[in-house]
Design a protein around this motif. Structure first.
Motif, mmCIF file in Angstrom:
data_model
loop_
_atom_site.group_PDB
_atom_site.id
_atom_site.type_symbol
_atom_site.label_atom_id
_atom_site.label_comp_id
_atom_site.label_asym_id
_atom_site.label_seq_id
_atom_site.Cartn_x
_atom_site.Cartn_y
_atom_site.Cartn_z
ATOM 1 N N LEU A 168 0.844 -1.190 0.000
ATOM 2 C CA LEU A 168 0.000 0.000 0.000
ATOM 3 C C LEU A 168 0.881 1.243 0.000
ATOM 4 O O LEU A 168 1.857 1.318 0.745
ATOM 5 C CB LEU A 168 -0.922 -0.007 1.226
ATOM 6 C CG LEU A 168 -1.952 -1.145 1.277
ATOM 7 C CD1 LEU A 168 -2.688 -1.132 2.603
ATOM 8 C CD2 LEU A 168 -2.926 -1.023 0.116
ATOM 9 N N PRO A 169 0.552 2.235 -0.801
ATOM 10 C CA PRO A 169 1.444 3.398 -0.933
ATOM 11 C C PRO A 169 1.617 4.182 0.355
ATOM 12 O O PRO A 169 2.644 4.841 0.537
ATOM 13 C CB PRO A 169 0.758 4.245 -2.006
ATOM 14 C CG PRO A 169 -0.655 3.766 -2.054
ATOM 15 C CD PRO A 169 -0.614 2.326 -1.696
ATOM 16 N N GLU A 170 0.644 4.107 1.274
ATOM 17 C CA GLU A 170 0.749 4.867 2.532
ATOM 18 C C GLU A 170 1.640 4.186 3.561
ATOM 19 O O GLU A 170 2.022 4.810 4.554
ATOM 20 C CB GLU A 170 -0.647 5.059 3.143
ATOM 21 C CG GLU A 170 -1.613 5.853 2.293
ATOM 22 C CD GLU A 170 -2.405 4.961 1.356
ATOM 23 O OE1 GLU A 170 -3.398 5.452 0.788
ATOM 24 O OE2 GLU A 170 -2.043 3.761 1.193
ATOM 25 N N ILE A 171 1.963 2.902 3.359
ATOM 26 C CA ILE A 171 2.667 2.115 4.376
ATOM 27 C C ILE A 171 4.144 2.012 4.016
ATOM 28 O O ILE A 171 4.507 1.511 2.954
ATOM 29 C CB ILE A 171 2.077 0.698 4.496
ATOM 30 C CG1 ILE A 171 0.560 0.749 4.680
ATOM 31 C CG2 ILE A 171 2.750 -0.056 5.635
ATOM 32 C CD1 ILE A 171 0.117 1.416 5.954
ATOM 33 N N ILE A 172 4.992 2.484 4.919
ATOM 34 C CA ILE A 172 6.434 2.294 4.747
ATOM 35 C C ILE A 172 6.829 0.886 5.181
ATOM 36 O O ILE A 172 7.556 0.174 4.486
ATOM 37 C CB ILE A 172 7.225 3.349 5.553
ATOM 38 C CG1 ILE A 172 6.970 4.750 4.997
ATOM 39 C CG2 ILE A 172 8.722 3.030 5.541
ATOM 40 C CD1 ILE A 172 7.643 5.842 5.785
ATOM 41 N N GLU A 173 6.327 0.476 6.348
ATOM 42 C CA GLU A 173 6.679 -0.834 6.888
ATOM 43 C C GLU A 173 5.641 -1.220 7.931
ATOM 44 O O GLU A 173 4.928 -0.367 8.467
ATOM 45 C CB GLU A 173 8.075 -0.791 7.526
ATOM 46 C CG GLU A 173 8.665 -2.157 7.779
ATOM 47 C CD GLU A 173 10.119 -2.115 8.243
ATOM 48 O OE1 GLU A 173 10.769 -3.159 8.204
ATOM 49 O OE2 GLU A 173 10.580 -1.027 8.642
ATOM 50 N N ASP A 206 -10.596 5.221 7.317
ATOM 51 C CA ASP A 206 -10.629 4.746 5.934
ATOM 52 C C ASP A 206 -9.379 3.934 5.604
ATOM 53 O O ASP A 206 -9.464 2.875 4.965
ATOM 54 C CB ASP A 206 -10.743 5.935 4.985
ATOM 55 C CG ASP A 206 -10.690 5.503 3.527
ATOM 56 O OD1 ASP A 206 -11.632 4.830 3.074
ATOM 57 O OD2 ASP A 206 -9.687 5.832 2.840
ATOM 58 N N LEU A 207 -8.207 4.414 6.039
ATOM 59 C CA LEU A 207 -6.972 3.676 5.772
ATOM 60 C C LEU A 207 -6.985 2.347 6.521
ATOM 61 O O LEU A 207 -6.567 1.311 5.977
ATOM 62 C CB LEU A 207 -5.753 4.511 6.172
ATOM 63 C CG LEU A 207 -4.390 3.847 5.953
ATOM 64 C CD1 LEU A 207 -4.218 3.385 4.501
ATOM 65 C CD2 LEU A 207 -3.260 4.806 6.340
ATOM 66 N N LYS A 208 -7.454 2.338 7.766
ATOM 67 C CA LYS A 208 -7.546 1.084 8.513
ATOM 68 C C LYS A 208 -8.441 0.085 7.782
ATOM 69 O O LYS A 208 -8.127 -1.107 7.690
ATOM 70 C CB LYS A 208 -8.081 1.341 9.918
ATOM 71 C CG LYS A 208 -7.122 2.070 10.846
ATOM 72 C CD LYS A 208 -7.759 2.251 12.222
ATOM 73 C CE LYS A 208 -6.823 2.992 13.174
ATOM 74 N NZ LYS A 208 -7.436 3.179 14.525
#
Length: 650
Positions: free
Chosen positions: A537-542, A572-574
């Protein structure tokens, strides 16, 4: 699922493993029409296979039997046969290609010829002898990944002394936790290194090491930053007689299991374990791995992004055993741009490049397009290790590096300083899967009762010995720690601590560490499956997932996420995270809670600290759970420790 890469008829015909199969048939009559047949013979007849490897690479006379005791632990390989690792390197001497290409962030590539390599090794070996270093003594390295580190290792091995090293990203305490156990005679170091555009002066840590290593007779310092290091012999002085050596090294013939090097476990839960490997086992395993499995030879340039702290540094040196050029790089793979590693690979004409799933994912998120931005026409294989490579990342490599490039994930470890599973030039690769067990590796997946399983998750076990299994642990006189590390669950069977699935086509899927198993409602699950879906997912680094048993019998499975700058953990992201896990993995893998974290702590070699964090969440004493000096960002431990009161886990 369709294969991502399929060998051509030319690939198969020209592969070194095909030539080896013909060699086996000519001497034994055993016909191996494909890889699976060759692998089956290799594990059914271990002495015959390893004898064939020895003779195929012309390692000399065998004085006695190949395998006189096949039980584990304590298998006895090639008793009475002598050799030296360095002899196989010297045999590859040539004048038409460099032995090493040295890359740094702030200078053009530096080529080290085979003459310079061998003369420098001979000169430094002479200096070690003059300092009183004897066979069996330890020489310690506190160095970046530079050509001088390779030369120092070879010189040490040539006289029968024992090498051990860690990178200079380690603090003095972390280095002492490892090297201090060994009572080394000589320390080889550098004044510092450059990483991420910054110079790192290591003289203060060197002084602390000198003070803490009471057995030192001398310290030799390589100049990387042009700084003066007090109380040391300069590298130039230590190799001043190199030009008089005329490419001659006086090597000591040692027993097959004479210690070659000591590599260390991560050391996150106490003093790191010193794992001792022998000359003969390493030579055989590494020749098999680089020549037969990776198809490398004298025309290859082998570049694996690594550090002297990690066993892949030891593995990369194996390129010299087959006459390949190896690449040493002490800088950042993402400096000055996120695709710097691809730039470096193009610059040196790498034919085999090694990296990690994390770096591939970072390139995906940065929108890198290596095949259009860099000349990777020489590249034919990308090796991956460190953790599981998601299918999406494997497919990205095909699309953005080249369809002709074989993506060869490998899985093994420091324990055997080699791989159990990986690729071969004659076997297809499937996205997210490792193509096959390596030759000579009797790999199985066991259920909890010790029965082999197929197409379902099981414990990775090795049922027959490998020559590069440790000859012992350091400071383990009765072998108790060695036995407990691998043979406690299944007596006489090596349990490695990974969850795997062996598919019906013989490929292998690695699901993550079994000692950090997620066990929800009695269903065992691997953390790697969650990371592969979430971290795309683009929002998640790790991300980090933990399964923590609670005192009341409950089970809490939180997912910690590190977000890109400016991103908020909204409902929403969750929801999107949970939906991704539910659809791409399974509903059982959906976490109980998603928590925003300031970072994910790792070992110094990049592995997530799942087990220590689980213990912290369960209320364990932080001072007993994890050794802070073994963690890349120890301040994060305090944050995870504080989560206990917020979640009522304790």
């Amino acid at each position: 699922m369709q294969p991502q890469w399929v060998p051509t008829e030319a690939d198969i015909a020209q592969a070194r493993i095909t030539d080896f199969a013909k060699f086996v048939e000519s001497r034994t009559g055993v016909s191996a029409p494909d890889y699976r047949a060759l692998w089956q013979w290799s594990v059914d007849d271990l002495p015959g296979f390893w004898h064939a490897v020895w003779d195929y690479f012309e390692l000399g006379e065998i004085d006695g039997e190949v395998l006189t005791r096949a039980e584990m632990p304590g298998a006895q390989w090639f008793p009475g046969t002598g050799l030296n690792y360095v002899d196989q390197v010297v045999r590859q001497f040539r004048t038409d290609r460099p032995a090493i290409v040295q890359l740094t962030e702030d200078a053009p590539p530096r080529e080290v010829s085979w003459t310079d390599l061998i003369d420098g090794t001979a000169a430094f070996a002479r200096t070690l002898r003059s300092l009183g270093v004897q066979p069996g003594d330890r020489v310690a390295g506190y160095l970046p990944n530079i050509a001088e580190t390779v030369i120092a290792f070879l010189a040490t091995a040539s006289i029968g002394a024992v090498w051990s090293a860690c990178g200079q990203d380690y603090s003095a305490k972390a280095a002492l936790d490892r090297l201090g156990q060994l009572e080394p005679t000589v320390l080889v170091t550098a004044d510092g290194y450059r990483f991420g555009g910054k110079a790192h002066d290591k003289r203060e840590d060197i002084a602390a090491l000198q003070a803490g290593l009471g057995t030192l007779k001398a310290t030799v310092a390589v100049s990387q930053l042009g700084l003066e290091v007090p109380g040391t012999l300069s590298w130039n002085e230590a190799t001043a007689n190199a030009e008089t050596e005329a490419a001659i090294i006086e090597t000591a013939s040692v027993d097959f299991d004479h210690p070659l090097w000591i590599v260390f476990s991560s050391g996150t839960t106490g003093l790191p374990k010193g794992i001792v490997h022998g000359h003969g086992g390493v030579v055989l395993e590494h020749l098999k791995a680089v020549a037969l499995q990776a198809d490398m030879g004298p025309e290859d340039t082998f570049f694996w992004y690594t550090s002297p702290s990690w066993m892949m540094w030891n593995f990369q040196i194996a390129g010299l055993l087959v006459g390949a050029t190896i690449v040493c790089y002490d800088g950042s793979p993402t400096y000055p741009t996120s695709d710097a590693l691809w730039h470096n690979a193009a610059q040196v004409g790498a034919t085999v490049l090694g990296t990690s799933p994390g770096y591939v994912l970072a390139c995906i998120k940065a929108g890198a397009t290596p095949r259009t931005d860099h000349d990777l026409s020489a590249l034919r294989q990308v090796g991956i290790t460190g953790s599981s490579l998601p299918p999406s990342s494997a497919l990205w490599l095909g699309d953005n590096v080249g369809e002709h490039v074989q993506v060869a994930s490998i899985s093994g470890g420091t324990d055997v300083v080699s791989a159990f599973i990986g690729g071969a030039r004659t076997v297809p690769t499937w996205p997210g899967e490792l193509s096959a067990p390596y030759l000579g590796v009797a790999l199985e997946a066991f259920d909890p009762e010790g029965h082999p399983v197929r197409d379902e998750v099981g414990e990775l076990v090795i049922t027959k010995p490998m020559p590069s299994m440790p000859i012992r642990f350091w400071n383990d006189p009765d072998g108790t720690r060695y036995h407990d590390a691998y043979f406690d669950m299944f007596p006489g069977i090596w349990r490695h601590g990974d969850w795997i699935t062996i598919t019906d086509r013989g490929s292998v899927i690695v699901h993550g560490r079994s000692d950090s198993t997620l066990n929800r409602h009695g269903i065992r699950m691997g953390s790697a499956d969650i990371y592969q879906s979430v971290e795309r997912l683009p929002e998640i680094i790790e991300a980090l997932v933990i399964g923590a048993e609670q005192p009341d019998g409950g089970y809490w499975m939180p997912l910690f996420v590190v977000l890109t700058p400016g991103t908020e953990l909204t409902d929403d992201l969750k929801t999107r995270i949970n939906t991704t896990i539910r659809t791409e993995v399974s509903p059982r893998h959906v976490p109980d809670e998603i928590l925003l974290a300031p970072g994910i702590p790792h070992t110094r070699t990049g592995k997530k600290l799942e087990v220590p964090i689980k213990k912290l969440l369960q209320g364990a004493d932080p001072t007993r759970v994890v050794e802070r000096s073994a963690v890349d960002n120890p301040e994060l431990l305090d944050w995870y420790g504080s989560i206990r009161s917020a979640t009522d886990v304790d």
